[in-house]
Design a protein around this motif. Structure first.
Motif, mmCIF file in Angstrom:
data_model
loop_
_atom_site.group_PDB
_atom_site.id
_atom_site.type_symbol
_atom_site.label_atom_id
_atom_site.label_comp_id
_atom_site.label_asym_id
_atom_site.label_seq_id
_atom_site.Cartn_x
_atom_site.Cartn_y
_atom_site.Cartn_z
ATOM 1 N N PHE A 78 0.826 -1.208 0.000
ATOM 2 C CA PHE A 78 0.000 0.000 0.000
ATOM 3 C C PHE A 78 0.857 1.254 0.000
ATOM 4 O O PHE A 78 0.573 2.215 -0.724
ATOM 5 C CB PHE A 78 -0.928 0.000 1.222
ATOM 6 N N TYR A 79 1.893 1.278 0.849
ATOM 7 C CA TYR A 79 2.801 2.419 0.871
ATOM 8 C C TYR A 79 3.343 2.700 -0.537
ATOM 9 O O TYR A 79 3.349 3.841 -1.008
ATOM 10 C CB TYR A 79 3.986 2.140 1.804
ATOM 11 N N SER A 80 3.826 1.649 -1.182
ATOM 12 C CA SER A 80 4.445 1.804 -2.501
ATOM 13 C C SER A 80 3.432 2.284 -3.534
ATOM 14 O O SER A 80 3.729 3.166 -4.359
ATOM 15 C CB SER A 80 5.055 0.473 -2.959
ATOM 16 N N ARG A 81 2.236 1.720 -3.487
ATOM 17 C CA ARG A 81 1.210 2.110 -4.458
ATOM 18 C C ARG A 81 0.816 3.566 -4.282
ATOM 19 O O ARG A 81 0.704 4.315 -5.252
ATOM 20 C CB ARG A 81 -0.020 1.211 -4.305
ATOM 21 N N TRP A 82 0.611 3.973 -3.033
ATOM 22 C CA TRP A 82 0.247 5.367 -2.773
ATOM 23 C C TRP A 82 1.351 6.320 -3.206
ATOM 24 O O TRP A 82 1.090 7.414 -3.708
ATOM 25 C CB TRP A 82 -0.069 5.560 -1.294
ATOM 26 N N LEU B 251 9.621 3.699 3.347
ATOM 27 C CA LEU B 251 8.511 4.041 2.465
ATOM 28 C C LEU B 251 7.702 5.213 3.016
ATOM 29 O O LEU B 251 7.265 6.092 2.266
ATOM 30 C CB LEU B 251 7.603 2.820 2.270
ATOM 31 N N ALA B 252 7.506 5.229 4.334
ATOM 32 C CA ALA B 252 6.768 6.340 4.945
ATOM 33 C C ALA B 252 7.525 7.647 4.792
ATOM 34 O O ALA B 252 6.926 8.712 4.582
ATOM 35 C CB ALA B 252 6.516 6.040 6.422
ATOM 36 N N LEU B 253 8.862 7.591 4.886
ATOM 37 C CA LEU B 253 9.665 8.792 4.692
ATOM 38 C C LEU B 253 9.545 9.288 3.250
ATOM 39 O O LEU B 253 9.403 10.498 3.005
ATOM 40 C CB LEU B 253 11.127 8.500 5.026
ATOM 41 N N LEU B 254 9.586 8.367 2.297
ATOM 42 C CA LEU B 254 9.415 8.752 0.897
ATOM 43 C C LEU B 254 8.026 9.344 0.659
ATOM 44 O O LEU B 254 7.875 10.302 -0.098
ATOM 45 C CB LEU B 254 9.634 7.538 -0.008
ATOM 46 N N LEU B 255 7.014 8.773 1.318
ATOM 47 C CA LEU B 255 5.665 9.325 1.214
ATOM 48 C C LEU B 255 5.616 10.752 1.744
ATOM 49 O O LEU B 255 4.952 11.619 1.163
ATOM 50 C CB LEU B 255 4.675 8.452 1.991
#
Length: 253
Positions: free
Chosen positions: A41-45, A141-145
């Protein structure tokens, strides 16, 4: 003008569909326990939000002849910038006592309100609690988001959308207010309280952008807000309140 209205109608329809789908997806995400599914989900978002918001921004800026967002402050926003700048700034001689007084006040308040502060820092379920990373892979991933949100959301909601609306309505106030409303509604997956909180944050970011005239500054400010929400506050809660390392400090399973 017909082309602008057509593009605006397309974005409104597409945005409505995207937000409704996002609400459903976030509800599924909240129920997940396995990190592999969460990382998906992280990656898709991350990919979708970048592609949609940056793509919509590029088209919108192209339509209003403003495809150089970092080179100059838009003339359409100049009246608001002039009003904010005309209020003046404290002189250099006043900054030192102001900073000292503010620091002393903060220190006294923390000392007096320590118990309440601990309660405020303690982990409590919130609309964005599910997004807090649980291991290092999720943390990356959260940091990239967070970084992507600072870039793509500010590019669209603070620049491209208001400029497009200004060219359609001729009203800067209407353009800014509608953009802030859209910014809040884009976070409908957080619930109505989250929408209101996001609108308030959007208002502050808009004020900051119009005052300083730097899109890069507001992008950094947005990213910092997200990092504080998803990393710093949970880390303080885990490390100081619960006396244990942050939940994302461990290696991914």
């Amino acid at each position: 003008m017909v082309l602008l209205w057509g593009w605006m109608a397309m974005m409104a329809a597409g945005g409505t569909w995207w937000v409704r789908r996002d609400v459903t997806a976030y509800a599924r995400f909240e129920a997940l326990s396995g990190t592999i599914e969460r990382q998906h989900f992280y990656s898709r978002w991350l990919v979708e939000s970048f592609a949609v918001l940056v793509g919509a921004s590029v088209v919108s800026l192209w339509l209003v002849d403003a495809l150089s967002p970092f080179s100059a402050f838009p003339q359409a926003f100049a009246p608001a910038n002039h009003v904010l700048q005309s209020r003046g700034h404290p002189s250099g001689d006043h900054w030192v006592p102001m900073a000292a007084g503010l620091s002393a006040g903060i220190a006294v308040s923390i000392a007096i309100q320590w118990r309440r502060l601990k309660t405020a820092l303690s982990p409590r379920p919130g609309p964005d609690a599910a997004l807090i990373p649980r291991n290092r892979r999720e943390a990356v991933l959260a940091l990239l988001l967070s970084l992507n949100a600072g870039f793509s959301e500010e590019l669209f909601f603070r620049l491209a959308l208001p400029l497009l609306l200004f060219h359609l309505t001729g009203s800067l106030a209407t353009s800014l207010v509608v953009s802030m409303l859209c910014f809040g509604l884009a976070h409908a997956h957080y619930g109505w309280k989250g929408v209101l909180a996001t609108m308030a944050a959007g208002a502050l970011l808009t004020f900051y952008y119009l005052h300083h005239g730097s899109l890069l500054r507001v992008m950094i400010a947005h990213a910092v807000i997200d990092v504080l929400a998803f990393f710093i506050r949970p880390a303080i809660a885990d490390w100081i309140i619960a006396r244990k390392p942050p939940r994302w400090a461990f290696l991914a399973a």
